[in-house]
Design an enzyme around this catalytic site. Structure first.
Site, PDB file in Angstrom:
ATOM      1  N   TRP A  66      -0.253  -1.219  -2.515  1.00  0.00           N
ATOM      2  CA  TRP A  66      -1.714  -1.299  -2.364  1.00  0.00           C
ATOM      3  C   TRP A  66      -2.288  -2.475  -3.123  1.00  0.00           C
ATOM      4  O   TRP A  66      -1.938  -2.729  -4.291  1.00  0.00           O
ATOM      5  CB  TRP A  66      -2.341  -0.009  -2.874  1.00  0.00           C
ATOM      6  CG  TRP A  66      -3.838  -0.039  -3.007  1.00  0.00           C
ATOM      7  CD1 TRP A  66      -4.568  -0.549  -4.061  1.00  0.00           C
ATOM      8  CD2 TRP A  66      -4.797   0.464  -2.082  1.00  0.00           C
ATOM      9  NE1 TRP A  66      -5.909  -0.393  -3.837  1.00  0.00           N
ATOM     10  CE2 TRP A  66      -6.090   0.229  -2.630  1.00  0.00           C
ATOM     11  CE3 TRP A  66      -4.702   1.088  -0.841  1.00  0.00           C
ATOM     12  CZ2 TRP A  66      -7.262   0.600  -1.974  1.00  0.00           C
ATOM     13  CZ3 TRP A  66      -5.873   1.458  -0.188  1.00  0.00           C
ATOM     14  CH2 TRP A  66      -7.137   1.215  -0.764  1.00  0.00           C
ATOM     15  N   ASN A  68      -6.340  -4.257  -3.912  1.00  0.00           N
ATOM     16  CA  ASN A  68      -7.778  -4.282  -3.655  1.00  0.00           C
ATOM     17  C   ASN A  68      -8.432  -5.461  -4.374  1.00  0.00           C
ATOM     18  O   ASN A  68      -8.046  -6.599  -4.120  1.00  0.00           O
ATOM     19  CB  ASN A  68      -8.459  -2.930  -3.895  1.00  0.00           C
ATOM     20  CG  ASN A  68      -8.316  -2.340  -5.266  1.00  0.00           C
ATOM     21  OD1 ASN A  68      -7.243  -1.872  -5.639  1.00  0.00           O
ATOM     22  ND2 ASN A  68      -9.397  -2.311  -6.035  1.00  0.00           N
ATOM     23  N   ASP A  69      -9.387  -5.261  -5.237  1.00  0.00           N
ATOM     24  CA  ASP A  69     -10.289  -6.311  -5.720  1.00  0.00           C
ATOM     25  C   ASP A  69      -9.574  -7.559  -6.253  1.00  0.00           C
ATOM     26  O   ASP A  69      -8.624  -7.451  -7.027  1.00  0.00           O
ATOM     27  CB  ASP A  69     -11.160  -5.783  -6.864  1.00  0.00           C
ATOM     28  CG  ASP A  69     -11.815  -4.467  -6.557  1.00  0.00           C
ATOM     29  OD1 ASP A  69     -11.688  -3.988  -5.414  1.00  0.00           O
ATOM     30  OD2 ASP A  69     -12.454  -3.906  -7.460  1.00  0.00           O
ATOM     31  N   GLN A  85      -6.242  -6.346  -8.186  1.00  0.00           N
ATOM     32  CA  GLN A  85      -5.921  -4.939  -8.397  1.00  0.00           C
ATOM     33  C   GLN A  85      -4.735  -4.542  -7.530  1.00  0.00           C
ATOM     34  O   GLN A  85      -4.678  -4.857  -6.331  1.00  0.00           O
ATOM     35  CB  GLN A  85      -7.126  -4.067  -8.035  1.00  0.00           C
ATOM     36  CG  GLN A  85      -8.277  -4.173  -9.024  1.00  0.00           C
ATOM     37  CD  GLN A  85      -7.991  -3.418 -10.313  1.00  0.00           C
ATOM     38  OE1 GLN A  85      -8.147  -2.205 -10.385  1.00  0.00           O
ATOM     39  NE2 GLN A  85      -7.569  -4.137 -11.329  1.00  0.00           N
ATOM     40  N   TRP A 129      -8.670  -1.691 -14.603  1.00  0.00           N
ATOM     41  CA  TRP A 129      -9.491  -1.937 -13.421  1.00  0.00           C
ATOM     42  C   TRP A 129     -10.024  -3.374 -13.425  1.00  0.00           C
ATOM     43  O   TRP A 129      -9.645  -4.199 -14.237  1.00  0.00           O
ATOM     44  CB  TRP A 129     -10.628  -0.923 -13.361  1.00  0.00           C
ATOM     45  CG  TRP A 129     -10.226   0.352 -12.654  1.00  0.00           C
ATOM     46  CD1 TRP A 129      -8.957   0.758 -12.350  1.00  0.00           C
ATOM     47  CD2 TRP A 129     -11.100   1.379 -12.182  1.00  0.00           C
ATOM     48  NE1 TRP A 129      -8.989   1.974 -11.726  1.00  0.00           N
ATOM     49  CE2 TRP A 129     -10.279   2.383 -11.593  1.00  0.00           C
ATOM     50  CE3 TRP A 129     -12.476   1.572 -12.205  1.00  0.00           C
ATOM     51  CZ2 TRP A 129     -10.814   3.546 -11.026  1.00  0.00           C
ATOM     52  CZ3 TRP A 129     -13.011   2.727 -11.642  1.00  0.00           C
ATOM     53  CH2 TRP A 129     -12.187   3.694 -11.053  1.00  0.00           C
ATOM     54  N   SER A 130     -10.960  -3.631 -12.535  1.00  0.00           N
ATOM     55  CA  SER A 130     -11.398  -5.000 -12.249  1.00  0.00           C
ATOM     56  C   SER A 130     -12.101  -5.662 -13.427  1.00  0.00           C
ATOM     57  O   SER A 130     -12.579  -4.991 -14.349  1.00  0.00           O
ATOM     58  CB  SER A 130     -12.338  -5.001 -11.038  1.00  0.00           C
ATOM     59  OG  SER A 130     -11.676  -4.550  -9.897  1.00  0.00           O
ATOM     60  N   ARG A 193     -18.690  -0.492 -15.223  1.00  0.00           N
ATOM     61  CA  ARG A 193     -17.443  -1.206 -14.938  1.00  0.00           C
ATOM     62  C   ARG A 193     -17.650  -2.635 -14.412  1.00  0.00           C
ATOM     63  O   ARG A 193     -18.727  -3.012 -13.994  1.00  0.00           O
ATOM     64  CB  ARG A 193     -16.598  -0.424 -13.941  1.00  0.00           C
ATOM     65  CG  ARG A 193     -17.264  -0.062 -12.616  1.00  0.00           C
ATOM     66  CD  ARG A 193     -16.287   0.751 -11.762  1.00  0.00           C
ATOM     67  NE  ARG A 193     -16.849   1.224 -10.503  1.00  0.00           N
ATOM     68  CZ  ARG A 193     -17.437   2.403 -10.331  1.00  0.00           C
ATOM     69  NH1 ARG A 193     -17.560   3.235 -11.348  1.00  0.00           N
ATOM     70  NH2 ARG A 193     -17.903   2.759  -9.146  1.00  0.00           N
ATOM     71  N   ASP A 194     -16.536  -3.379 -14.471  1.00  0.00           N
ATOM     72  CA  ASP A 194     -16.360  -4.678 -13.823  1.00  0.00           C
ATOM     73  C   ASP A 194     -17.192  -5.797 -14.453  1.00  0.00           C
ATOM     74  O   ASP A 194     -18.146  -6.308 -13.859  1.00  0.00           O
ATOM     75  CB  ASP A 194     -16.678  -4.584 -12.332  1.00  0.00           C
ATOM     76  CG  ASP A 194     -15.956  -3.437 -11.641  1.00  0.00           C
ATOM     77  OD1 ASP A 194     -14.863  -3.078 -12.098  1.00  0.00           O
ATOM     78  OD2 ASP A 194     -16.499  -2.901 -10.652  1.00  0.00           O
ATOM     79  N   GLU A 248     -21.127  -2.249  -8.594  1.00  0.00           N
ATOM     80  CA  GLU A 248     -19.858  -2.613  -9.214  1.00  0.00           C
ATOM     81  C   GLU A 248     -19.467  -4.028  -8.791  1.00  0.00           C
ATOM     82  O   GLU A 248     -20.114  -4.642  -7.943  1.00  0.00           O
ATOM     83  CB  GLU A 248     -18.760  -1.616  -8.834  1.00  0.00           C
ATOM     84  CG  GLU A 248     -18.500  -1.484  -7.347  1.00  0.00           C
ATOM     85  CD  GLU A 248     -17.393  -0.487  -7.025  1.00  0.00           C
ATOM     86  OE1 GLU A 248     -16.786   0.059  -7.963  1.00  0.00           O
ATOM     87  OE2 GLU A 248     -17.115  -0.251  -5.840  1.00  0.00           O
TER      88      GLU A 248
END
Length: 487
Positions: A66, A68-69, A85, A129-130, A193-194, A248
């Site tokens: 997987w 993502n960002d 990510q 996370w991001s 977040r982020d 986000e």
């Protein structure tokens, strides 16, 4: 299955098409010999292509599992870096997300490196996370990222290169001062977040914004620091908007008013406007506003308010989310990366063993009207062009279809020009949402049917609607994947 490309029109027009076969792409890990990978990996790539004939060639994707960002794209000492990510455990979003890392000299051919950040400490035990990357004075890159701590709370952390002389910056060390930001009073532990790329005000203070939520009000929390380690929340947010839900993956950057060149993130003067990009967690779209940033008051005033409605400006009306930009200093351009989560089901992703791609990197700048942004794929993408197929000055009657013959690749890069005459007045987002490619309007739809079978019972429509709005002509590009089910 042979790929067919069909022109479908609902009006008379003239077209110009060039299609190009993708060549010589080096995936992360699975690449050509130019990337220094083994013959075994090249054979694996060939096997993947045989088993999945429509495997992406133009888009950056993980070799497996997987994605993502995009976290921290950047250019540093002659090398492009893409952090993103990644779930190393499988092709679905995981509970132990990491920062994967790849490098390139042209944003087209990529080499996969070791993971940059993994959950190891109390402040990121459940996931990394991001976040983003900022280059400090002295040419020192630093990572700001969201960690999910051992209690499931989102906190902001800092990491530095372990060896600044390493041209690929393969290893990173987490700051002993982490976490450097925790959720403000009134903010839930899962709504903070982020952190963005930081910018420096003329007085030397560093600024960064973090996405959040209070009582369904989307908020860009503003923090400031003198040393990039100790951060203080400013009493007021950089910007907020009631009723817009969780924000986000924020992005904040200047664009020149009278030039298509990019500009460094810390530039503040009358020659620029500032873009605030908001990734809306409520509908997974990327929106933006243009406005003015005042460093003396640490306030941002948009030209038009963000409302969370269909009239807000968007980067893209297709599959794009959690985007991130960076300033490519040697070429004086700002580059946009984004995550496309495709349209496959979880079962499809598990079966094929991977999920998610990064969108094509694009240059981004302010339109001459000053009212919206303009994007175009980076010029380096032309390296993937191979055999040309052309159709010139083809006049097509209303309602007809025309097959472009000679395309041998399962993927193509297409340039097309339509000549149009009459226009209609409509709401653009409603047209894409409510009207699929088979519903005819006064003008259109017209465009392409890609990955089409001869009977046209299977195809993906990429089509246009052009109409006259209250402020002039508008071009709307849509896609309709409801008639394509082959995997």
């Amino acid at each position: 299955m042979e790929m067919l490309l069909i022109l479908v029109v609902a009006l008379s027009c003239c077209v110009l098409v060039h299609s190009h076969e993708a060549i010589g792409f080096c995936y992360p890990e699975f690449g050509s010999s130019e990337c220094g990978v083994s013959e075994q990996l090249q054979q694996q790539q060939k096997l993947d292509r045989e088993q999945q004939p429509h495997l992406p060639s133009f888009h950056f994707r993980p070799p497996q599992n997987w994605l993502n960002d995009p976290n921290g794209p950047m250019w540093y000492n002659g090398v492009y870096h893409l952090f993103y990510q990644y779930n190393p455990e499988g092709p679905v979003f995981g509970d132990k997300m990491v920062w994967a890392h790849s490098v390139s000299h042209d944003m087209i051919h990529w080499v996969d490196l070791d993971l940059a950040l993994s959950p190891t400490e109390q402040f990121d035990m459940r996931s990394c996370w991001s976040g983003s990357i900022t280059i400090l004075p002295g040419n020192i890159p630093v990572i700001l990222y969201t960690g999910i701590d051992s209690n499931g709370v989102q906190v902001q952390n800092l990491a530095f290169p372990k060896n600044i002389s390493d041209p690929f910056l393969e290893q990173w060390e987490k700051s002993p001062r982490n976490p450097i930001m925790t959720p403000p009073q009134g903010v839930a532990g899962d709504s903070f977040r982020d952190p963005t790329t930081a910018w420096q005000d003329p007085d030397g203070k560093w600024n960064v914004i973090v996405g959040g939520l209070i009582n369904n009000e989307g908020i860009a929390f503003l923090y400031q620091s003198e040393d990039f380690v100790t951060w203080t929340k400013v009493e007021h947010p950089l910007y907020s908007s009631p009723g817009t839900g969780m924000w986000e993956c924020l992005d904040f950057f200047p664009v020149f008013v009278n030039s298509s060149n990019g500009v460094d993130t810390s530039v503040v003067n009358p020659s620029v406007k500032h873009v605030l990009k908001i990734s809306s967690f409520s509908n997974l779209h990327d929106y933006y506003v243009l406005g003015t940033y005042a460093p003396e008051t640490s306030k941002y005033v948009p030209d038009t308010e963000y409302t969370g409605k269909s009239t807000d400006l968007r980067y893209d009306y297709g599959k794009l989310y959690a985007s991130k930009t960076f300033f490519d200093k040697p070429k004086s351009r700002r580059i946009l990366w984004g995550w496309a989560n495709e349209s496959d089901t979880m079962e499809d992703d598990i079966a094929k063993g991977w999920a998610g791609v990064q969108t094509i990197p694009r240059e981004i700048w302010l339109h001459s009207s000053g009212k919206q942004l303009v994007q175009w794929p980076v010029k380096e993408l032309n390296k993937l062009r191979g055999q040309h197929v052309q159709v010139l000055d083809e006049k097509l009657p209303s309602g007809s279809v025309f097959e472009v013959e000679g395309i041998t690749a399962s993927q193509a890069d297409i340039e097309i020009e339509f000549e149009l005459h009459s226009l209609e007045e409509s709401d653009p987002q409603q047209l894409c949402s409510d009207s699929n490619a088979s519903i005819q309007g006064k003008v259109g739809p017209f465009g392409l049917l890609a990955l089409a079978t001869e009977e046209l019972n299977e195809h993906t429509a990429i089509y246009f609607r052009i109409f006259k709005g209250s402020n002039g002509f508008v071009v709307l590009m849509c896609s309709d994947q409801r008639r394509y089910t082959i995997t």
